[in-house]
Design an enzyme around this catalytic site. Structure first.
Site, mmCIF file in Angstrom:
data_model
loop_
_atom_site.group_PDB
_atom_site.id
_atom_site.type_symbol
_atom_site.label_atom_id
_atom_site.label_comp_id
_atom_site.label_asym_id
_atom_site.label_seq_id
_atom_site.Cartn_x
_atom_site.Cartn_y
_atom_site.Cartn_z
ATOM 1 N N THR A 1 -19.772 -26.153 -21.587
ATOM 2 C CA THR A 1 -21.074 -26.366 -22.198
ATOM 3 C C THR A 1 -21.232 -25.443 -23.384
ATOM 4 O O THR A 1 -20.966 -24.260 -23.263
ATOM 5 C CB THR A 1 -22.192 -26.089 -21.173
ATOM 6 O OG1 THR A 1 -21.931 -26.825 -19.986
ATOM 7 C CG2 THR A 1 -23.534 -26.495 -21.706
ATOM 8 N N GLU B 1 -34.395 -25.309 -26.516
ATOM 9 C CA GLU B 1 -35.275 -25.804 -27.576
ATOM 10 C C GLU B 1 -36.634 -26.202 -27.004
ATOM 11 O O GLU B 1 -36.728 -27.112 -26.173
ATOM 12 C CB GLU B 1 -34.620 -26.999 -28.276
ATOM 13 C CG GLU B 1 -33.424 -26.595 -29.121
ATOM 14 C CD GLU B 1 -32.656 -27.765 -29.691
ATOM 15 O OE1 GLU B 1 -31.807 -27.514 -30.558
ATOM 16 O OE2 GLU B 1 -32.891 -28.908 -29.269
#
EC number: 2.3.1.35
Length: 444
Positions: free
Chosen positions: A225, A311
């Site tokens: 990731t 985010e």
């Protein structure tokens, strides 16, 4: 040498808020986020780092990072399984195979351009990044390559090549001048640099680790990731380092999710240069599982920083699935719950809609006996947990208490399957309006 337990002394743990400095570059951040930026570090011997700006990013922020070892390293990496593997991923994979996971001297990274879905020219550019490092280090096939940023654009090599040379000249073992600059150069939509370091003791012999990661969106695991690396001055045999990293990533970087999307560039690598007196050459060495577990814990802390900077995220959520019939099934259940848009939006809205947790678990693909499942909100301030369902029976939920817990930035959701002794944790965040705003405007 007699070996006993490894006791970590992690000098840059995100839990040590009082040791953090407020950097002027990040003065606009909340005190909470500023607390994650380390003011000092204890770094592996024989490594230097740097971060500079070369103009790839439109805002002229730092966009080239190097980490270089004075000694040849054992090397390992796990990569994205996305079909559209970026050029730096393909080049790094080929380099590790060619070198038999050894004789690597560093990692060269650019941000601002992913060099993904860029065809043969992208491969040529990634190889050029490595060739420049070969020239600078004086060794062939000396570096792994990483890129992050916008997909589908070619690297501007007229800017990047002098940028790599500039970064090499700026290499430093110092925290402020070297490591923090490198971590800053990794950032894209990240709001703070993700840097950790620590010293560990093996009997009376010490070794050190340092790690940098980036990622705030397009985060979901499948082999690896985001971008990141961990370096150590322990010696770990090449094949063993690969096994160790895979084990650690499965329990750290492969146990986080922000939006359920997997990047084309995901790479986590590890370098071990043997500059300390710690040597691990066999899985039968009593020190091996201790080193492996220390690497796993270190990687988990670093991975959690990525989730904390998701985010638009306002919450850091641990999904802890207990009572699984196997680690794999517990992890699959935790992963499925962590990516549920309905669960994540409820968390953002501070809505104790635990039925969404059960619904997600029910179609996760793992064995579930509804009559044995329990769900609990566990606050992180050591106050009393709030059971929502016990062995399939719903509780009369104190909605005021549930709302109080959901107002906290950190939350643990505990799901007990009641089927066995295995457990797994997944770290995720909520899904906010700001996430949509950031990703609707990413290329502009």
């Amino acid at each position: 040498m007699r070996r006993s337990s490894i006791v970590p002394r992690i000098t840059a743990s995100y839990q040590q808020y009082q040791q953090r400095a407020w950097y002027s570059d990040f003065g606009h951040l909340s005190a909470r986020k500023q607390s994650f930026i380390p003011s000092s570090g204890t770094y592996p011997h024989g490594f230097r780092a740097s971060g500079v700006a070369c103009g790839i990013k439109k805002n002229n922020n730092k966009d080239v990072a190097l980490v270089v070892s004075e000694k040849p390293c054992s090397a390992a990496a796990v990569f994205t399984t996305n079909a559209f593997k970026a050029a730096p991923v393909l080049v790094s994979q080929a380099t590790l195979k060619h070198n038999n996971n050894k004789d690597i001297y560093g990692v060269v990274t650019n941000s601002g351009c992913a060099n993904a879905v860029t065809g043969q020219q992208g491969i040529t550019n990634a190889k050029r990044m490595q060739a420049i490092m070969d020239e600078l280090t004086g060794h062939a096939s000396s570096a792994l390559t990483m890129s992050t940023g916008v997909i589908g654009q070619q690297l501007n090599m007229d800017k990047l090549e002098p940028g790599i040379r500039k970064a090499y000249e700026a290499l430093s073992a110092d925290h402020d001048q070297g490591w923090l600059q490198a971590a800053t150069a990794y950032m894209t939509t990240d709001t703070f640099p993700k840097l950790m370091s620590g010293e560990f003791t093996l009997d009376r012999t010490s070794f050190r680790m340092a790690g940098i990661a980036k990622g705030a969106g397009m985060i979901h695991p499948n082999m690896a990731t985001l971008l990141g690396f961990i370096v150590t001055d322990a010696y770990v045999a090449p094949a063993l380092l690969q096994d160790t990293l895979k084990y650690a990533v499965d329990r750290s970087f492969n146990a986080i999710s922000i939006d359920g999307d997997m990047s084309t560039n995901d790479t986590i690598c590890a370098l071990a240069n043997g500059a300390s007196d710690v040597r691990i050459e066999s899985p039968h060495d009593p020190a091996y599982p201790l080193f492996r577990d220390s690497l796993t814990s270190f990687a988990a802390e670093l991975a959690q920083l990525v989730v904390r900077d998701g985010e638009g995220a306002t919450k850091f959520v641990t999904i802890h699935v207990k009572g699984g019939s196997s680690f794999e099934s517990a992890k699959q259940a935790a992963s499925h719950i962590s990516t549920s848009k309905l669960v994540k939006t409820a968390l953002y809205g501070q809505d104790a809609n635990w039925g969404r947790i059960c619904a997600s678990l029910g179609h996760s693909g793992v064995e579930v006996d509804p009559s044995k499942v329990s769900v609990t909100f566990v606050p992180t301030d050591d106050s009393k947990p709030l059971p929502l369902m016990i062995r399939g029976e719903p509780e009369v939920v104190d909605e005021a208490r549930a709302a109080e817990i959901l107002k906290m930035e950190d939350l643990v959701i505990e799901v007990d399957l009641g089927l066995g002794q295995s457990d797994a944790k997944f770290w995720t965040c909520d899904l906010s309006h700001e996430y949509v705003t950031i990703n609707a405007d990413y290329r502009s």
